[in-house]
Design an enzyme around this catalytic site. Sequence first.
Site, PDB file in Angstrom:
ATOM      1  N   ASP A 227      18.135   5.991   7.606  1.00 28.51           N
ATOM      2  CA  ASP A 227      17.343   6.822   6.489  1.00 28.51           C
ATOM      3  C   ASP A 227      16.567   6.101   5.933  1.00 28.51           C
ATOM      4  O   ASP A 227      16.554   5.510   4.730  1.00 28.51           O
ATOM      5  CB  ASP A 227      18.352   7.574   5.875  1.00 28.51           C
ATOM      6  CG  ASP A 227      17.869   8.772   4.989  1.00 28.51           C
ATOM      7  OD1 ASP A 227      16.414   8.868   5.002  1.00 28.51           O
ATOM      8  OD2 ASP A 227      18.752   9.888   4.610  1.00 28.51           O
TER       9      ASP A 227
ATOM     10  N   HIS B 210      -5.479  -8.955   7.453  1.00 32.36           N
ATOM     11  CA  HIS B 210      -5.092  -7.451   7.527  1.00 32.36           C
ATOM     12  C   HIS B 210      -6.336  -7.002   8.536  1.00 32.36           C
ATOM     13  O   HIS B 210      -6.015  -6.372   9.502  1.00 32.36           O
ATOM     14  CB  HIS B 210      -5.108  -6.843   6.477  1.00 32.36           C
ATOM     15  CG  HIS B 210      -4.648  -5.396   6.733  1.00 32.36           C
ATOM     16  ND1 HIS B 210      -3.370  -4.917   6.811  1.00 32.36           N
ATOM     17  CD2 HIS B 210      -5.336  -4.266   6.707  1.00 32.36           C
ATOM     18  CE1 HIS B 210      -3.292  -3.683   6.894  1.00 32.36           C
ATOM     19  NE2 HIS B 210      -4.380  -3.032   6.858  1.00 32.36           N
TER      20      HIS B 210
ATOM     21  N   GLU C 252       1.461  -0.315  10.799  1.00 34.45           N
ATOM     22  CA  GLU C 252       0.720  -1.158  10.196  1.00 34.45           C
ATOM     23  C   GLU C 252       0.302  -2.569  10.700  1.00 34.45           C
ATOM     24  O   GLU C 252       1.363  -3.114  10.755  1.00 34.45           O
ATOM     25  CB  GLU C 252       1.265  -1.186   8.657  1.00 34.45           C
ATOM     26  CG  GLU C 252      -0.111  -1.946   7.719  1.00 34.45           C
ATOM     27  CD  GLU C 252       0.499  -1.608   6.273  1.00 34.45           C
ATOM     28  OE1 GLU C 252      -0.129  -2.435   5.565  1.00 34.45           O
ATOM     29  OE2 GLU C 252       0.993  -0.463   6.062  1.00 34.45           O
TER      30      GLU C 252
ATOM     31  N   LYS D 297       5.412  -1.805  -2.369  1.00 33.09           N
ATOM     32  CA  LYS D 297       5.106  -1.187  -1.138  1.00 33.09           C
ATOM     33  C   LYS D 297       5.038  -2.357  -0.048  1.00 33.09           C
ATOM     34  O   LYS D 297       5.362  -1.913   1.066  1.00 33.09           O
ATOM     35  CB  LYS D 297       3.650  -0.309  -1.136  1.00 33.09           C
ATOM     36  CG  LYS D 297       3.513   0.196  -0.046  1.00 33.09           C
ATOM     37  CD  LYS D 297       2.501  -0.397   1.086  1.00 33.09           C
ATOM     38  CE  LYS D 297       2.061   0.242   2.129  1.00 33.09           C
ATOM     39  NZ  LYS D 297       1.075  -0.320   3.197  1.00 33.09           N
TER      40      LYS D 297
END
Length: 424
Positions: free
Chosen positions: A278, A376, A83, A262
């Site tokens: 993990d 972004h 991202e 998030k």
Amino acid sequence: MSVNSRIPGFYKLSPADRFKAVVELTGLPESELASLTQPAPDMLSIADRMIENVVGTLSIPVGVAANFTVNGRDYLIPMATEEPSVVAAASNMASVARINGGFFTSADQPIMISQIQLVGKKDPYGARLKLYERRDDILALANEQDPLLVKLGGGARDIDVRIVEAGAGRIYVVLHLIVDVRDAMGANAVNTMAEALAPLVAEIADARVRLRILSNKADRRMARVRATYDAAALGGPDVVDGIIDAYAFAAADPYRAATHNKGIMNGITAVVLATGNDTRAVEAGCHSHAAAGGRYTSLSHYEKDAAGNLVGTMEVPMPVGLVGGATKTHPVAQAAVKLLGVTGAQELAQVIVSVGLAQNTGALRALAAEGIQKGHMSLHARNIAVMAGAQGEEIEAVVAKLRSGGHVRMDRAHAILDEIRQGA
């Protein structure tokens, strides 16, 4: 390993020059970090030993976050993510936190829990106390399964026995085995112990064992971080207030909290993945912690200090390790750990939560100051230009026109690229 994580103009360098700078700053032999820049020639055979039915591998970009000071020590932090803006935002906020000493952290001992579920017991409360009466026998058998862990100072520490009412008349006795896993993530160790304990636990409780497996709700293995962000460096008092309003919205509304958290996981998961840990276990633990009070809410907290600066804090489960799993089998993960220079699982956890808080602050600042899309989409424009077929110098030309037009779309990128090539 001592490094200076403040690297002015780092983002302007080519990937090759960035790698050279990292090698020079760490003082490590180039060979120990080489896997970061090119896949190991035997990666396919390594992958075939890691999972089943292997047909290939997937490469994810690995960036290096700069400017981080954690507990007075500088770190260059590897982040694996697809991202745009994640590494840049974390590095930017780390530079602001650096003004007031960086990030200050603490972490619990590396405690993990395995659960043994007992079914069919008519007197569950009596069975619960019988298990406590045999606590020493249970712990002794558990520790027989992993003498090396015990030798290293870890091992089974205690038990907790719960009564879980599941509805429809189902009542379970659930034994929690509490294990110090040292520098491991710990899944294999606690699962092995639970499997070995099942017959003894069933005998003591006079009940049937069903599940025996670890819990990813690692709430005895918390990592905590705080940072003070200079108000002027953030953009002024109104930006500080905007960040606090954005946080308060997430704290009150689960729809906003999902996206807010998030953003935190953008930073956390990138370091967890880069170091071969993990990601699913960490994400499950963090999101379950966000709902620990019975309602899903923000993982982070923001407030102002007496001088008007922004104070960010966060406390999340962080079950990560440096031994076992992909951390020891994947060459890129091994190189990432060497670059990071951490010496224990608790230190790694503290670095990871610092990145999560920095990334969260960067996202909230963008929302409060200019809207998330400006920064972004500026980075996303490069991906669109490449996808449209731009090459070499064409890429920057397409990006510039996409940004100036305010709409970063594939159809515009194709049209711009056609114009550039027709005019050439």
